[in-house]
Design a protein around this motif. Sequence first.
Motif, PDB file in Angstrom:
ATOM      1  N   LEU A 198     -41.312   7.315 -22.238  1.00  0.00           N
ATOM      2  CA  LEU A 198     -42.209   6.792 -23.267  1.00  0.00           C
ATOM      3  C   LEU A 198     -41.440   6.167 -24.425  1.00  0.00           C
ATOM      4  O   LEU A 198     -41.835   5.128 -24.961  1.00  0.00           O
ATOM      5  CB  LEU A 198     -43.117   7.911 -23.788  1.00  0.00           C
ATOM      6  N   GLY A 199     -40.337   6.776 -24.818  1.00  0.00           N
ATOM      7  CA  GLY A 199     -39.555   6.247 -25.938  1.00  0.00           C
ATOM      8  C   GLY A 199     -38.954   4.888 -25.645  1.00  0.00           C
ATOM      9  O   GLY A 199     -38.714   4.091 -26.558  1.00  0.00           O
ATOM     10  N   GLY A 200     -38.723   4.602 -24.359  1.00  0.00           N
ATOM     11  CA  GLY A 200     -38.122   3.320 -23.998  1.00  0.00           C
ATOM     12  C   GLY A 200     -38.954   2.123 -24.390  1.00  0.00           C
ATOM     13  O   GLY A 200     -38.414   1.026 -24.601  1.00  0.00           O
ATOM     14  N   ILE A 201     -40.273   2.310 -24.525  1.00  0.00           N
ATOM     15  CA  ILE A 201     -41.124   1.169 -24.880  1.00  0.00           C
ATOM     16  C   ILE A 201     -41.073   0.863 -26.368  1.00  0.00           C
ATOM     17  O   ILE A 201     -41.585  -0.158 -26.818  1.00  0.00           O
ATOM     18  CB  ILE A 201     -42.592   1.394 -24.461  1.00  0.00           C
ATOM     19  N   PHE A 226     -38.714  -8.184 -33.580  1.00  0.00           N
ATOM     20  CA  PHE A 226     -38.371  -6.777 -33.381  1.00  0.00           C
ATOM     21  C   PHE A 226     -39.383  -5.877 -34.087  1.00  0.00           C
ATOM     22  O   PHE A 226     -39.849  -4.877 -33.529  1.00  0.00           O
ATOM     23  CB  PHE A 226     -36.966  -6.524 -33.935  1.00  0.00           C
ATOM     24  N   LEU A 227     -39.743  -6.245 -35.317  1.00  0.00           N
ATOM     25  CA  LEU A 227     -40.673  -5.439 -36.093  1.00  0.00           C
ATOM     26  C   LEU A 227     -42.081  -5.497 -35.504  1.00  0.00           C
ATOM     27  O   LEU A 227     -42.788  -4.477 -35.477  1.00  0.00           O
ATOM     28  CB  LEU A 227     -40.693  -5.926 -37.539  1.00  0.00           C
ATOM     29  N   ASP A 228     -42.498  -6.662 -35.036  1.00  0.00           N
ATOM     30  CA  ASP A 228     -43.817  -6.786 -34.403  1.00  0.00           C
ATOM     31  C   ASP A 228     -43.910  -5.915 -33.158  1.00  0.00           C
ATOM     32  O   ASP A 228     -44.938  -5.287 -32.897  1.00  0.00           O
ATOM     33  CB  ASP A 228     -44.100  -8.249 -34.044  1.00  0.00           C
ATOM     34  N   TRP A 229     -42.817  -5.903 -32.387  1.00  0.00           N
ATOM     35  CA  TRP A 229     -42.802  -5.076 -31.175  1.00  0.00           C
ATOM     36  C   TRP A 229     -42.942  -3.604 -31.550  1.00  0.00           C
ATOM     37  O   TRP A 229     -43.757  -2.868 -30.973  1.00  0.00           O
ATOM     38  CB  TRP A 229     -41.511  -5.313 -30.390  1.00  0.00           C
ATOM     39  N   MET A 230     -42.153  -3.171 -32.522  1.00  0.00           N
ATOM     40  CA  MET A 230     -42.207  -1.770 -32.945  1.00  0.00           C
ATOM     41  C   MET A 230     -43.576  -1.429 -33.536  1.00  0.00           C
ATOM     42  O   MET A 230     -44.047  -0.297 -33.401  1.00  0.00           O
ATOM     43  CB  MET A 230     -41.107  -1.499 -33.969  1.00  0.00           C
ATOM     44  N   ALA A 231     -44.219  -2.400 -34.181  1.00  0.00           N
ATOM     45  CA  ALA A 231     -45.509  -2.154 -34.830  1.00  0.00           C
ATOM     46  C   ALA A 231     -46.568  -1.701 -33.831  1.00  0.00           C
ATOM     47  O   ALA A 231     -47.391  -0.828 -34.136  1.00  0.00           O
ATOM     48  CB  ALA A 231     -45.973  -3.415 -35.558  1.00  0.00           C
ATOM     49  N   ILE A 457     -53.959   4.822 -24.394  1.00  0.00           N
ATOM     50  CA  ILE A 457     -53.475   4.634 -25.766  1.00  0.00           C
ATOM     51  C   ILE A 457     -52.902   3.225 -25.937  1.00  0.00           C
ATOM     52  O   ILE A 457     -53.154   2.550 -26.946  1.00  0.00           O
ATOM     53  CB  ILE A 457     -52.410   5.692 -26.117  1.00  0.00           C
ATOM     54  N   PHE A 458     -52.149   2.781 -24.946  1.00  0.00           N
ATOM     55  CA  PHE A 458     -51.555   1.442 -25.025  1.00  0.00           C
ATOM     56  C   PHE A 458     -52.630   0.369 -25.088  1.00  0.00           C
ATOM     57  O   PHE A 458     -52.557  -0.548 -25.909  1.00  0.00           O
ATOM     58  CB  PHE A 458     -50.638   1.209 -23.815  1.00  0.00           C
ATOM     59  N   THR A 459     -53.624   0.476 -24.224  1.00  0.00           N
ATOM     60  CA  THR A 459     -54.653  -0.563 -24.180  1.00  0.00           C
ATOM     61  C   THR A 459     -55.571  -0.512 -25.404  1.00  0.00           C
ATOM     62  O   THR A 459     -56.006  -1.567 -25.894  1.00  0.00           O
ATOM     63  CB  THR A 459     -55.497  -0.446 -22.898  1.00  0.00           C
ATOM     64  N   LEU A 460     -55.860   0.701 -25.914  1.00  0.00           N
ATOM     65  CA  LEU A 460     -56.745   0.813 -27.073  1.00  0.00           C
ATOM     66  C   LEU A 460     -55.986   0.615 -28.390  1.00  0.00           C
ATOM     67  O   LEU A 460     -56.286  -0.302 -29.155  1.00  0.00           O
ATOM     68  CB  LEU A 460     -57.440   2.173 -27.069  1.00  0.00           C
ATOM     69  N   VAL A 461     -55.009   1.476 -28.642  1.00  0.00           N
ATOM     70  CA  VAL A 461     -54.273   1.418 -29.913  1.00  0.00           C
ATOM     71  C   VAL A 461     -53.326   0.223 -29.938  1.00  0.00           C
ATOM     72  O   VAL A 461     -53.337  -0.583 -30.875  1.00  0.00           O
ATOM     73  CB  VAL A 461     -53.496   2.730 -30.151  1.00  0.00           C
ATOM     74  N   GLY A 462     -52.485   0.122 -28.883  1.00  0.00           N
ATOM     75  CA  GLY A 462     -51.554  -0.994 -28.829  1.00  0.00           C
ATOM     76  C   GLY A 462     -52.272  -2.335 -28.791  1.00  0.00           C
ATOM     77  O   GLY A 462     -51.880  -3.288 -29.471  1.00  0.00           O
ATOM     78  N   GLY A 463     -53.337  -2.398 -27.991  1.00  0.00           N
ATOM     79  CA  GLY A 463     -54.096  -3.637 -27.900  1.00  0.00           C
ATOM     80  C   GLY A 463     -54.733  -4.010 -29.220  1.00  0.00           C
ATOM     81  O   GLY A 463     -54.738  -5.193 -29.608  1.00  0.00           O
ATOM     82  N   LEU A 464     -55.272  -3.019 -29.946  1.00  0.00           N
ATOM     83  CA  LEU A 464     -55.883  -3.282 -31.246  1.00  0.00           C
ATOM     84  C   LEU A 464     -54.852  -3.807 -32.247  1.00  0.00           C
ATOM     85  O   LEU A 464     -55.118  -4.771 -32.987  1.00  0.00           O
ATOM     86  CB  LEU A 464     -56.528  -2.005 -31.781  1.00  0.00           C
ATOM     87  N   ILE A 465     -53.673  -3.194 -32.259  1.00  0.00           N
ATOM     88  CA  ILE A 465     -52.624  -3.642 -33.188  1.00  0.00           C
ATOM     89  C   ILE A 465     -52.169  -5.059 -32.830  1.00  0.00           C
ATOM     90  O   ILE A 465     -51.973  -5.903 -33.714  1.00  0.00           O
ATOM     91  CB  ILE A 465     -51.435  -2.664 -33.166  1.00  0.00           C
ATOM     92  N   LEU A 466     -51.998  -5.331 -31.542  1.00  0.00           N
ATOM     93  CA  LEU A 466     -51.617  -6.681 -31.112  1.00  0.00           C
ATOM     94  C   LEU A 466     -52.664  -7.698 -31.565  1.00  0.00           C
ATOM     95  O   LEU A 466     -52.327  -8.812 -31.985  1.00  0.00           O
ATOM     96  CB  LEU A 466     -51.464  -6.719 -29.594  1.00  0.00           C
ATOM     97  N   HIS A 467     -53.926  -7.322 -31.468  1.00  0.00           N
ATOM     98  CA  HIS A 467     -55.007  -8.215 -31.902  1.00  0.00           C
ATOM     99  C   HIS A 467     -54.984  -8.390 -33.417  1.00  0.00           C
ATOM    100  O   HIS A 467     -55.133  -9.520 -33.913  1.00  0.00           O
ATOM    101  CB  HIS A 467     -56.358  -7.641 -31.462  1.00  0.00           C
ATOM    102  N   GLN A 468     -54.788  -7.293 -34.156  1.00  0.00           N
ATOM    103  CA  GLN A 468     -54.762  -7.376 -35.613  1.00  0.00           C
ATOM    104  C   GLN A 468     -53.582  -8.192 -36.115  1.00  0.00           C
ATOM    105  O   GLN A 468     -53.676  -8.859 -37.152  1.00  0.00           O
ATOM    106  CB  GLN A 468     -54.705  -5.956 -36.217  1.00  0.00           C
TER     107      GLN A 468
END
Length: 477
Positions: A198-201, A226-231, A457-468
Amino acid sequence: MSLSKKYQVSVNRQVTMIRAGLLFSTLSIFPALLGWYQLWFGLTPAQEINVAIALVVSYLWVTELIPLYVTGFLVLFLELIWLIPGWGPGAPKTITFLSCYFSETILLFLGGFVISSAIRFYGLDVSIASFVIKNTKGSVFFLVLSLGFATAFLSCFMNNTATAAMMLGLVSSMMKSLEESSPLRKSILFMVPFSANLGGIGTPVGTLPNVIGIAYLQEKGFQIGFLDWMAFAFPVFILSVFLLAGILYIVYLKKETGIQSIQRIQVQEPNSNHSRKKRYLSILVIIFTIIGWITSDWHGISNGTVALFPVIVFFGFSLLDLNEFRNLSWDVLILMGGGIALGKAFEETGLAKHFVSLFMLGDSSQLGLFLFFSILSLLLSCFLSNTSVANLILPITMGLPTDLILPAAIGATIGASLAMPLPVSTPPNALAFSYGGIRSLEMVKIGGTISILAWVIFTLVGGLILHQLSIVDFSNF
């Protein structure tokens, strides 16, 4: 079984695999030589050759019949002696494929390797892990959770297999004092490898699929900082590690009654053979590099160029020696170069677009492709290496319409790192399984559950952040 019989069985297995490899390669190349792929799928001569090359190297990547880095070289060899000569008018120059082996992305991962080497060389990984373990305050749940976060954090910058091996080594003395059926022992053996995965992502340099995905996107002109990816990635792995700890508590830790084992834990002390001055200087170089990556959108220097800084400083000022330089994972860089070169061929020949039109993926929405490719990568990575899956799927995403490439590629990239239900799913899983005391069915239950939850979590949280962040647009379903 005697040693000689075991050796004979191993030799027979290798011979069988070689024969199967030769047969598959022949069956893949033969139709291309006769023009059958053109007839069957409506391909151009260049696309036909591209298909044959892709089939051969994909088989070798999946079966590991020959070392993966050798397959990386084979991609380039076949492109230079077969694809370009058979292309006809408009063939690209050889530099098109040669440059894939020392691209901006390769430099980025090289810098990550050097930082990983410095962390290990100066015992910084042991210092972090020791601090975490010594401050667990007698709670088995807090011990397991802390191990998870320490492992995941280190995996953001270190090879996940090396991180898992180091963390398991630190607590191996404690695990020896526990019975194989101990709930705490089982929890550790699940928490460490899954957290490493999990940490690798978490960062662009955390795992090979990340780097491969970024390389393909850069070829198409997409830049994710780099920061966008970590976000979007940090919240995903942090929440996933919390959930994993919760699952382990419910299944195992609430049954653990004694905590004396924590008091008997022994941790390795950091290597004190290096001067404090060099150690502190190394920490400053690492911090400066990470800050340089995070702020690349502000200062305008590319991540690959920033990655040259630790390479030059660590070796130029003898903070790391020649042996450390030689021990860098050059084989992995060649493997990555081969994957990028194969994807470049998909793009140049138009084969990726042909596949997209063949399966009518171009009519899908950004959200639909984000979900589809993340699920596809996750399912395949349950049985294949995540690097192989990234090399197989990402070239296809590059053939999508421009506005659909980014969500599809991100979904495929992260999805490949979320699969961990089997001992063969990832090297950290296999490493933990080798310690004994956990059964395959137990790993399927825990690993399968966290794989599904992490994907959610990736699709909901990660997807929401990517959209925002306006990286993707999920407004149209």
